[in-house]
Design a protein around this motif. Structure first.
Motif, PDB file in Angstrom:
ATOM      1  N   ARG A 161       0.646  -1.305  -0.172  1.00  0.00           N
ATOM      2  CA  ARG A 161      -0.181  -0.003  -0.238  1.00  0.00           C
ATOM      3  C   ARG A 161       0.755   1.259  -0.219  1.00  0.00           C
ATOM      4  O   ARG A 161       0.396   2.280  -0.007  1.00  0.00           O
ATOM      5  CB  ARG A 161      -0.783   0.000   1.319  1.00  0.00           C
ATOM      6  CG  ARG A 161      -0.206   0.313   2.506  1.00  0.00           C
ATOM      7  CD  ARG A 161      -1.043   0.216   3.610  1.00  0.00           C
ATOM      8  NE  ARG A 161      -0.810   0.164   5.048  1.00  0.00           N
ATOM      9  CZ  ARG A 161      -0.577  -0.686   5.653  1.00  0.00           C
ATOM     10  NH1 ARG A 161      -0.834  -1.876   5.461  1.00  0.00           N
ATOM     11  NH2 ARG A 161       0.008  -0.611   6.972  1.00  0.00           N
ATOM     12  N   VAL A 208      -0.166   3.607  -2.655  1.00  0.00           N
ATOM     13  CA  VAL A 208      -1.621   3.683  -2.940  1.00  0.00           C
ATOM     14  C   VAL A 208      -1.961   4.949  -2.484  1.00  0.00           C
ATOM     15  O   VAL A 208      -1.682   5.254  -1.549  1.00  0.00           O
ATOM     16  CB  VAL A 208      -2.170   2.323  -2.295  1.00  0.00           C
ATOM     17  CG1 VAL A 208      -3.845   2.520  -2.510  1.00  0.00           C
ATOM     18  CG2 VAL A 208      -1.857   1.154  -2.986  1.00  0.00           C
ATOM     19  N   GLY A 251      -4.392   3.962   1.520  1.00  0.00           N
ATOM     20  CA  GLY A 251      -2.850   3.819   1.230  1.00  0.00           C
ATOM     21  C   GLY A 251      -2.013   4.521   2.079  1.00  0.00           C
ATOM     22  O   GLY A 251      -2.447   5.660   2.443  1.00  0.00           O
ATOM     23  N   SER A 268       2.198  -1.394  -7.585  1.00  0.00           N
ATOM     24  CA  SER A 268       0.934  -0.743  -7.184  1.00  0.00           C
ATOM     25  C   SER A 268       1.082   0.736  -7.885  1.00  0.00           C
ATOM     26  O   SER A 268      -0.106   1.281  -8.520  1.00  0.00           O
ATOM     27  CB  SER A 268       0.720  -0.858  -5.591  1.00  0.00           C
ATOM     28  OG  SER A 268       0.304  -1.877  -5.187  1.00  0.00           O
ATOM     29  N   HIS A 304      -8.973   1.482 -10.006  1.00  0.00           N
ATOM     30  CA  HIS A 304      -8.555   1.863  -8.740  1.00  0.00           C
ATOM     31  C   HIS A 304      -9.614   1.175  -7.507  1.00  0.00           C
ATOM     32  O   HIS A 304      -9.134   0.509  -6.606  1.00  0.00           O
ATOM     33  CB  HIS A 304      -8.439   3.291  -8.396  1.00  0.00           C
ATOM     34  CG  HIS A 304      -7.301   4.015  -9.233  1.00  0.00           C
ATOM     35  ND1 HIS A 304      -6.937   5.366  -8.992  1.00  0.00           N
ATOM     36  CD2 HIS A 304      -6.633   3.494 -10.280  1.00  0.00           C
ATOM     37  CE1 HIS A 304      -6.164   5.671 -10.055  1.00  0.00           C
ATOM     38  NE2 HIS A 304      -5.837   4.613 -10.660  1.00  0.00           N
ATOM     39  N   TRP A 350      -8.438  -1.805  -5.046  1.00  0.00           N
ATOM     40  CA  TRP A 350      -8.049  -1.432  -3.761  1.00  0.00           C
ATOM     41  C   TRP A 350      -9.358  -0.948  -3.023  1.00  0.00           C
ATOM     42  O   TRP A 350      -9.126  -0.546  -1.874  1.00  0.00           O
ATOM     43  CB  TRP A 350      -7.024  -0.137  -3.645  1.00  0.00           C
ATOM     44  CG  TRP A 350      -5.705  -0.701  -4.489  1.00  0.00           C
ATOM     45  CD1 TRP A 350      -4.799  -1.503  -4.143  1.00  0.00           C
ATOM     46  CD2 TRP A 350      -5.169  -0.099  -5.418  1.00  0.00           C
ATOM     47  NE1 TRP A 350      -3.769  -1.478  -4.789  1.00  0.00           N
ATOM     48  CE2 TRP A 350      -3.843  -0.469  -5.625  1.00  0.00           C
ATOM     49  CE3 TRP A 350      -5.585   1.206  -6.167  1.00  0.00           C
ATOM     50  CZ2 TRP A 350      -3.128  -0.012  -6.953  1.00  0.00           C
ATOM     51  CZ3 TRP A 350      -4.799   1.468  -7.289  1.00  0.00           C
ATOM     52  CH2 TRP A 350      -3.722   0.924  -7.673  1.00  0.00           C
ATOM     53  N   SER A 392      -9.524  -3.317   0.076  1.00  0.00           N
ATOM     54  CA  SER A 392      -8.184  -3.309   0.898  1.00  0.00           C
ATOM     55  C   SER A 392      -6.959  -2.771  -0.082  1.00  0.00           C
ATOM     56  O   SER A 392      -6.781  -3.063  -1.013  1.00  0.00           O
ATOM     57  CB  SER A 392      -7.621  -4.777   1.075  1.00  0.00           C
ATOM     58  OG  SER A 392      -6.218  -4.584   1.692  1.00  0.00           O
ATOM     59  N   ALA A 393      -6.311  -1.708   0.619  1.00  0.00           N
ATOM     60  CA  ALA A 393      -5.086  -1.025   0.114  1.00  0.00           C
ATOM     61  C   ALA A 393      -4.043  -2.010  -0.088  1.00  0.00           C
ATOM     62  O   ALA A 393      -2.862  -1.719  -0.462  1.00  0.00           O
ATOM     63  CB  ALA A 393      -4.851   0.388   0.785  1.00  0.00           C
ATOM     64  N   THR A 427      -3.630  -4.999  -1.405  1.00  0.00           N
ATOM     65  CA  THR A 427      -3.569  -5.903  -2.522  1.00  0.00           C
ATOM     66  C   THR A 427      -2.307  -6.235  -3.003  1.00  0.00           C
ATOM     67  O   THR A 427      -1.534  -5.076  -3.375  1.00  0.00           O
ATOM     68  CB  THR A 427      -4.674  -5.504  -3.557  1.00  0.00           C
ATOM     69  OG1 THR A 427      -5.975  -5.382  -2.808  1.00  0.00           O
ATOM     70  CG2 THR A 427      -4.522  -6.434  -4.556  1.00  0.00           C
TER      71      THR A 427
END
Length: 372
Positions: A54, A57, A63, A96, A107, A111, A114-115, A117
């Motif tokens: 993240r 992100v 993120g 990312s 996006h 994400w 969940s950021a 990923t």
């Protein structure tokens, strides 16, 4: 800002102190990871929890929206214990960043829940795509996709044939849409899971695709986050040289351990001193690179210098770890010891095409120097 701004002034997301915890866990599993050719689930989980995936992100999606300087420092810390873990940490963050070029709907799909990923990238345009209603259909096989074992999404480059010039595009696919073939058999960086990814005629909607030119130029129509708007050349080989610096420091630490309590020959002492200076010089050159990226100093000269710095550091680190093995003597090559593993890992990392003079800085730095 100038490229010389103090890196310590950059925003701090807390990744560096957490990286120390990852380093300790990675050290426990490093020998097994090298033997089994994969990271332990506990280590993968620690990378996720620490926030590597993240790091770039956007904050609006949960993120960290962090800096290149902070990521570099954190990856180096992890690399002192396990180069493969550091390599996957670096790729998780930078992949990312690449995916951030997707449209806003993309996006959300990657994400939104969940950021953290894990995204992996196949940069060479090894696939073929055709335009269909609402998007594209993609097929291909991408080699050396690091982190493929635990990837949740893959960002893969393919060529779209049409009436005009072929166009290279990136396509984002969830895990269910691709297959991983265990083809990675390198003697270095064994646990990076840099396997092959296969896609067989999969539909990719338009919001999960973008023109590769956007990534190369750093033009991002969907995000104004600074790290999402960076020319590819400026990043250069940063993704791959930073884990190698950490691994080289790990090699130095292992060599010192092997030599402690022994009578040090003059030649071994010289090797030790020179190697320590080479590792430190590589670290300083990379700090130059991250300052350019975080300060957004994207002049042709500084971007070309970034490529040069990464390629030169790779050559320097290979020389340094070779000297450390020589200094340690026969014990340095013990399969039970860490030194030979770090040696193999640095040599393996330095073989990456992004760290080769002939494919990076040799193309751009002479022109920058000569003003042509």
């Amino acid at each position: 800002m100038s490229a010389g701004t103090d890196p310590a002034s950059k925003p701090d997301t807390g990744l560096v102190p957490v990286a120390e915890k990852v380093r300790l866990l990675a050290a426990e599993h490093a020998a097994a990871a090298d033997r089994d050719r994969r990271l332990a689930p506990e280590v993968v989980g620690a990378l996720r929890e620490a926030g590597f995936a993240r790091h770039f992100v956007a904050a609006g999606l949960g993120g960290s929206q962090g800096s290149f300087t902070e990521l570099s420092r954190a990856v180096q810390i992890v690399g002192e214990a396990c180069a493969s873990t550091a390599w996957c940490a670096s790729l998780a963050a930078l992949s990312s960043r690449f995916a951030a070029h997707l449209p806003a709907e993309g996006h959300q799909e990657i994400w939104g829940e969940s950021a953290d990923t894990f995204v992996v990238t196949g940069q060479p345009p090894m696939g073929k795509a055709s335009v269909v209603d609402g998007g594209h259909r993609l097929s291909g096989r991408w080699t050396y996709v690091s982190g493929a074992d635990f990837a949740e999404w893959a960002l893969l480059c393919g060529v779209v044939a049409g009436d005009g010039e072929p166009q290279a595009r990136f396509f984002a696919l969830p895990r269910k849409s691709f297959t991983v073939l265990e083809t990675w058999d390198s003697v270095g960086m064994k646990a990076t899971s840099s396997h092959s990814v296969v896609v067989d005629d999969v539909f990719v909607p338009q919001h999960l695709s973008y023109d590769r030119t956007d990534m190369l130029t750093g033009r991002n129509s969907w995000s104004d986050v600074a790290s999402h708007n960076v020319p590819f050349q400026a990043v250069g080989g940063l993704t791959f040289i930073v884990p190698a610096i950490g691994a080289a420091q790990g090699a130095l630490n292992a060599c010192v351990t092997a030599l402690t309590g022994k009578k040090l020959s003059t030649s071994a002492g010289i090797d030790l001193v020179r190697a320590s200076a080479q590792i430190e010089s590589a670290r300083l050159l990379v700090e130059q690179n991250t300052a350019v990226l975080d300060d957004r100093a994207f002049t042709p000269e500084l971007m070309a210098r970034n490529e040069r710095n990464a390629a030169y550091s790779a050559d320097t680190l290979v020389e340094a770890v070779g000297a450390l093995v020589r200094a340690a003597g026969t014990s340095g090559l013990s399969e039970k010891g860490a030194l030979q593993r770090f040696w193999r890992d640095v040599v393996g990392a330095a073989s990456h095409v992004a760290l080769r003079f002939e494919t990076a800085s040799a193309r751009t730095y002479p022109a920058a120097l000569l003003g042509t």
